[in-house]
Each structure stands twice: as structure tokens, then as C-alpha cells.
Design a protein around this motif. Sequence first.
Motif, PDB file in Angstrom:
ATOM      1  N   SER A 157     -29.355  -4.056 -55.192  1.00 35.94           N
ATOM      2  CA  SER A 157     -29.762  -3.214 -53.943  1.00 35.94           C
ATOM      3  C   SER A 157     -29.989  -4.232 -52.910  1.00 35.94           C
ATOM      4  O   SER A 157     -30.282  -5.409 -53.258  1.00 35.94           O
ATOM      5  CB  SER A 157     -30.858  -2.511 -54.374  1.00 35.94           C
ATOM      6  OG  SER A 157     -32.025  -3.111 -54.237  1.00 35.94           O
ATOM      7  N   PHE A 158     -29.952  -3.698 -51.497  1.00 37.48           N
ATOM      8  CA  PHE A 158     -30.135  -4.629 -50.430  1.00 37.48           C
ATOM      9  C   PHE A 158     -31.892  -4.987 -50.841  1.00 37.48           C
ATOM     10  O   PHE A 158     -31.945  -6.412 -50.414  1.00 37.48           O
ATOM     11  CB  PHE A 158     -30.330  -3.625 -49.120  1.00 37.48           C
ATOM     12  CG  PHE A 158     -30.732  -4.524 -48.012  1.00 37.48           C
ATOM     13  CD1 PHE A 158     -29.595  -5.412 -47.435  1.00 37.48           C
ATOM     14  CD2 PHE A 158     -31.865  -4.261 -47.266  1.00 37.48           C
ATOM     15  CE1 PHE A 158     -29.972  -5.884 -46.370  1.00 37.48           C
ATOM     16  CE2 PHE A 158     -31.990  -5.109 -46.145  1.00 37.48           C
ATOM     17  CZ  PHE A 158     -31.112  -5.735 -45.530  1.00 37.48           C
ATOM     18  N   ALA A 159     -32.833  -4.123 -51.192  1.00 34.02           N
ATOM     19  CA  ALA A 159     -33.987  -4.721 -51.280  1.00 34.02           C
ATOM     20  C   ALA A 159     -34.068  -5.844 -52.242  1.00 34.02           C
ATOM     21  O   ALA A 159     -34.735  -6.875 -52.426  1.00 34.02           O
ATOM     22  CB  ALA A 159     -35.077  -3.779 -51.668  1.00 34.02           C
ATOM     23  N   ASP A 160     -33.618  -5.634 -53.572  1.00 32.87           N
ATOM     24  CA  ASP A 160     -33.338  -6.483 -54.663  1.00 32.87           C
ATOM     25  C   ASP A 160     -33.051  -7.774 -54.243  1.00 32.87           C
ATOM     26  O   ASP A 160     -33.309  -8.691 -55.084  1.00 32.87           O
ATOM     27  CB  ASP A 160     -32.833  -5.891 -55.809  1.00 32.87           C
ATOM     28  CG  ASP A 160     -33.552  -4.772 -56.668  1.00 32.87           C
ATOM     29  OD1 ASP A 160     -34.881  -4.722 -56.326  1.00 32.87           O
ATOM     30  OD2 ASP A 160     -33.063  -3.795 -57.336  1.00 32.87           O
ATOM     31  N   SER A 161     -31.922  -7.970 -53.297  1.00 32.67           N
ATOM     32  CA  SER A 161     -31.394  -9.058 -52.957  1.00 32.67           C
ATOM     33  C   SER A 161     -32.264 -10.100 -52.405  1.00 32.67           C
ATOM     34  O   SER A 161     -32.283 -11.189 -52.500  1.00 32.67           O
ATOM     35  CB  SER A 161     -29.944  -8.892 -52.282  1.00 32.67           C
ATOM     36  OG  SER A 161     -30.484  -8.515 -50.768  1.00 32.67           O
ATOM     37  N   TYR A 162     -33.333  -9.457 -51.470  1.00 35.21           N
ATOM     38  CA  TYR A 162     -34.435 -10.267 -50.968  1.00 35.21           C
ATOM     39  C   TYR A 162     -35.170 -11.002 -51.917  1.00 35.21           C
ATOM     40  O   TYR A 162     -35.443 -12.085 -52.197  1.00 35.21           O
ATOM     41  CB  TYR A 162     -35.399  -9.338 -50.244  1.00 35.21           C
ATOM     42  CG  TYR A 162     -34.763  -9.214 -48.851  1.00 35.21           C
ATOM     43  CD1 TYR A 162     -35.301  -9.945 -47.655  1.00 35.21           C
ATOM     44  CD2 TYR A 162     -33.796  -8.201 -48.541  1.00 35.21           C
ATOM     45  CE1 TYR A 162     -34.962  -9.628 -46.509  1.00 35.21           C
ATOM     46  CE2 TYR A 162     -33.281  -8.092 -47.169  1.00 35.21           C
ATOM     47  CZ  TYR A 162     -33.759  -8.617 -46.160  1.00 35.21           C
ATOM     48  OH  TYR A 162     -33.473  -8.635 -44.786  1.00 35.21           O
ATOM     49  N   ALA A 163     -35.707 -10.148 -52.968  1.00 28.00           N
ATOM     50  CA  ALA A 163     -36.494 -10.711 -54.185  1.00 28.00           C
ATOM     51  C   ALA A 163     -35.514 -11.917 -54.920  1.00 28.00           C
ATOM     52  O   ALA A 163     -36.067 -12.950 -55.308  1.00 28.00           O
ATOM     53  CB  ALA A 163     -37.019  -9.769 -55.075  1.00 28.00           C
ATOM     54  N   TYR A 164     -34.396 -11.384 -55.229  1.00 33.37           N
ATOM     55  CA  TYR A 164     -33.545 -12.544 -55.923  1.00 33.37           C
ATOM     56  C   TYR A 164     -33.286 -13.711 -55.282  1.00 33.37           C
ATOM     57  O   TYR A 164     -33.548 -14.858 -55.769  1.00 33.37           O
ATOM     58  CB  TYR A 164     -32.223 -11.558 -56.204  1.00 33.37           C
ATOM     59  CG  TYR A 164     -31.432 -12.485 -57.163  1.00 33.37           C
ATOM     60  CD1 TYR A 164     -31.614 -12.786 -58.582  1.00 33.37           C
ATOM     61  CD2 TYR A 164     -30.018 -13.224 -56.625  1.00 33.37           C
ATOM     62  CE1 TYR A 164     -30.712 -13.224 -59.347  1.00 33.37           C
ATOM     63  CE2 TYR A 164     -29.247 -14.161 -57.485  1.00 33.37           C
ATOM     64  CZ  TYR A 164     -29.423 -13.933 -58.715  1.00 33.37           C
ATOM     65  OH  TYR A 164     -28.823 -14.685 -59.771  1.00 33.37           O
ATOM     66  N   LEU A 165     -33.209 -13.811 -53.994  1.00 35.28           N
ATOM     67  CA  LEU A 165     -32.947 -14.979 -52.962  1.00 35.28           C
ATOM     68  C   LEU A 165     -34.162 -15.592 -52.895  1.00 35.28           C
ATOM     69  O   LEU A 165     -33.989 -16.784 -52.479  1.00 35.28           O
ATOM     70  CB  LEU A 165     -32.043 -14.662 -51.944  1.00 35.28           C
ATOM     71  CG  LEU A 165     -30.330 -14.172 -52.035  1.00 35.28           C
ATOM     72  CD1 LEU A 165     -30.011 -13.795 -51.008  1.00 35.28           C
ATOM     73  CD2 LEU A 165     -29.773 -15.244 -52.789  1.00 35.28           C
ATOM     74  N   ASP A 166     -35.226 -14.892 -53.035  1.00 29.12           N
ATOM     75  CA  ASP A 166     -36.430 -15.747 -52.786  1.00 29.12           C
ATOM     76  C   ASP A 166     -37.127 -16.303 -53.953  1.00 29.12           C
ATOM     77  O   ASP A 166     -38.165 -17.013 -53.810  1.00 29.12           O
ATOM     78  CB  ASP A 166     -37.611 -14.623 -52.176  1.00 29.12           C
ATOM     79  CG  ASP A 166     -37.338 -14.544 -50.629  1.00 29.12           C
ATOM     80  OD1 ASP A 166     -36.714 -15.213 -49.953  1.00 29.12           O
ATOM     81  OD2 ASP A 166     -37.729 -13.223 -50.047  1.00 29.12           O
ATOM     82  N   ASP A 167     -36.601 -15.892 -55.018  1.00 30.20           N
ATOM     83  CA  ASP A 167     -37.421 -16.381 -56.320  1.00 30.20           C
ATOM     84  C   ASP A 167     -37.355 -18.028 -56.458  1.00 30.20           C
ATOM     85  O   ASP A 167     -38.698 -18.160 -57.127  1.00 30.20           O
ATOM     86  CB  ASP A 167     -36.610 -15.874 -57.497  1.00 30.20           C
ATOM     87  CG  ASP A 167     -37.349 -15.916 -59.120  1.00 30.20           C
ATOM     88  OD1 ASP A 167     -38.278 -15.341 -58.970  1.00 30.20           O
ATOM     89  OD2 ASP A 167     -36.741 -16.608 -59.637  1.00 30.20           O
ATOM     90  N   TRP A 168     -36.324 -18.669 -56.133  1.00 31.48           N
ATOM     91  CA  TRP A 168     -36.517 -20.119 -56.170  1.00 31.48           C
ATOM     92  C   TRP A 168     -37.753 -20.666 -55.396  1.00 31.48           C
ATOM     93  O   TRP A 168     -38.464 -21.691 -56.075  1.00 31.48           O
ATOM     94  CB  TRP A 168     -35.313 -20.734 -55.839  1.00 31.48           C
ATOM     95  CG  TRP A 168     -35.153 -20.846 -54.498  1.00 31.48           C
ATOM     96  CD1 TRP A 168     -34.541 -19.777 -53.487  1.00 31.48           C
ATOM     97  CD2 TRP A 168     -35.572 -21.880 -53.384  1.00 31.48           C
ATOM     98  NE1 TRP A 168     -34.635 -20.375 -52.331  1.00 31.48           N
ATOM     99  CE2 TRP A 168     -35.218 -21.580 -52.362  1.00 31.48           C
ATOM    100  CE3 TRP A 168     -36.269 -23.160 -53.692  1.00 31.48           C
ATOM    101  CZ2 TRP A 168     -35.375 -22.297 -51.075  1.00 31.48           C
ATOM    102  CZ3 TRP A 168     -36.319 -23.741 -52.542  1.00 31.48           C
ATOM    103  CH2 TRP A 168     -35.869 -23.441 -51.420  1.00 31.48           C
ATOM    104  N   VAL A 169     -37.919 -20.132 -54.447  1.00 41.73           N
ATOM    105  CA  VAL A 169     -39.020 -20.567 -53.492  1.00 41.73           C
ATOM    106  C   VAL A 169     -40.391 -20.303 -54.026  1.00 41.73           C
ATOM    107  O   VAL A 169     -41.596 -21.105 -53.916  1.00 41.73           O
ATOM    108  CB  VAL A 169     -38.966 -20.171 -51.941  1.00 41.73           C
ATOM    109  CG1 VAL A 169     -39.520 -18.902 -51.761  1.00 41.73           C
ATOM    110  CG2 VAL A 169     -39.684 -21.430 -51.012  1.00 41.73           C
TER     111      VAL A 169
END
Length: 354
Positions: free
Chosen positions: A201-213
Motif C-alpha cells: 500500500s502507499f503507507a506500507d511503501s513508506y515504512a518499507y523504504l525507510d527500513d534501512w535507515v
Amino acid sequence: MHGEYKVPGGKLVVVDLDDHDGVLRNVRVAGDFFLEPDEALLAMDRALEGAPVTTDAAELAVRIRAGLPEGTVMYGLTPDGVATAVRRALAQATDWTDYDWQLIHEEPQPPALHMALDEVLTAEVAAGRRPPTLRVWEWGGPAVVIGSFQSLGNEVDTEAARRHGITVVRRISGGGAMFVEPGNTITYSLSVPASLVSGLSFADSYAYLDDWVLGALDDMGIKAWYQPLNDIATDAGKIAGAAQKRMVGPDGGQGAILHHVTMSYDIDADKMLQVLRIGREKLSGKGIGSAQKRVDPLRRQTGLPREAVIDRMIRSFGTRYGLARGRLTPQELERAMELAATKFSAPQWTARVP
């Protein structure tokens, strides 16, 4: 079909399955999570077996919960995480390690050129002419950056900005305003193929792309987490905000996503409140101390120089996914400079929402 999903703050979930005449078959859930009792793993497989391939993630999670044995304990995964992995399998999503990542980290640039580089590099990734790219910004001057849909007059005290020599620019992504001075923020962009977040989802993509940091911060002794929709926070307060822009590819292809984040390394809270109207209203009557608490600088939390924090972030990304140093091509820089002059420095763009 194969799908993977790293649960934010948790573990990797892997799902293999077949699409047989429009229903899920031979579903196998696996991963490095913890689960009790053992029977719960097969119970998840059975719960997903036979589900229509059109079933959305929310309904798949309902099926999983209903099929789990009473008293099941999950650590590092959730039914929603398993459901997301299923959707990523069906969408044939790619993974971080499927790509040869490139790092762009160059000399300080003017604010308008940074806005243009985000647009140009993400368009190049969408067209397949550039590999997925991590770009770390260096600011050539102080700026206020407002979101694509924000009102200039509502967000910025333009007279105060002029008085302090601060450039006001508008980015192509949504979200809120940010106040930056050279040396007081860490800003980076990810320009990635849209397939990297397929099935999310749009919201889940934020969490996914932030996970490395989040992992990079953890290596520096900072326990941080993703705070929906677009913040990174710690017990001491917010330390970063993210924004995204989706771009279609040539001929309407899948395209690419721009995901950029600004982290507060240090902050002149007094000046920020003079320039940002929204910050002044949110914190009215609470004083400068509240501003510093609301956006808590990384300098205080890490005790490290800004350059050291950036170096550790870059090394963490490279350790996880691989990262080769690159440079802007002459064509990319030429196009970005043109856009910086004709679009991102133009009042018609900056004040398009007055």
C-alpha cells in the motif's frame, strides 16, 4: 511466484505460491521470524490455500488470523506482513538486492538544483537509463522547502525568509515544509523502480523504504521507528520526515518512485519559528524548548559529527544491498540546471498555490 517482505521493526517473511486458475495454490510461508506453536506455520499455509488471487491484503490477513491455532504467539511477523508478502508475490515485486545500487554524493548544490535533480534522476530510473540511486544532498545555502500542494503564504513568512537570506523552493512531492541550513540536516533521496514496492500500500511503501535507515540508526545506538504516515521518531521526538512522488515510465510503463527524507542533525529553532508559520502555530505558547523537543537533533542523540553520521548511513546501506559510487552524467546535470532555472526558481511554480 515468490514474494518477500521485511516487516517494519520485525523479520523477513517469504511466501512461495502458484496462481492456479485464479486461486492461490501450494502456498508456503517461511522466514526468520519466531512462531509458536509449530503448527501455526502450516495453519497459515492452509488459510491462504484456495483464496482468490484478487483478494486484497486486508482480507488475506483476516483469513490468516481465523486459521491460526488458539494462543498462537508471533514475534517478528504479523498476519498483515504475511498478507503483504503474498501480494508482493502476485505482483512479481523485486527486492533491494536485485539491483546494482548507485550512490550520488556531490558538492553542495543550490536548493532549486536539488529539487530539479530529484525530478531528473527519478525520471531516468523510470526510463531504465539509470540504476536505482541513493543520493545524499549537500546544501549550498539555507532554504525552506514546501510540499507540492502547500500554500506558500500559509506556510512561510516570506519577509522573515528574505531577512535571513533563506531561499524558498517547492518540491514535486507532497508533505509538509522543512527548514534547512547547510550543516543542520541530513537529506537523501531514493530513486527506485516502482516494482520494488509492488504489492505494498502507499503507507506500507513508506515504512518499507525507510527500513534501512532505521537499521543504520540502530547501529549508532538510536532506537528509531517509522511513525505513520511519513515520520521517523525516537523516544526523544521526531528526527525525520519523508515524502514521495510516483512517476510513470515511458509509454505508460511501471515507472519509478522518488522517496526522499530530511533528518534533523541540528536545528536553529528560533530561526525556524520565525520563518515557518505552521511551526509557529503548532508550538504557540510552548516556547523554543518545545520546538527542540518536537524535532530532536541527531547531533545530540548520536554525539557524532554530521559527516560521520552520513558515512555510517552510507556504509549501512552498502552492507545491506551493495552500493557503488557514481556521478551525475553531463546530460542529467544539464537537464537539472535547465529545470532549476525555468521551473524550480520560477515564481509560477513556487507560488502555484499562493
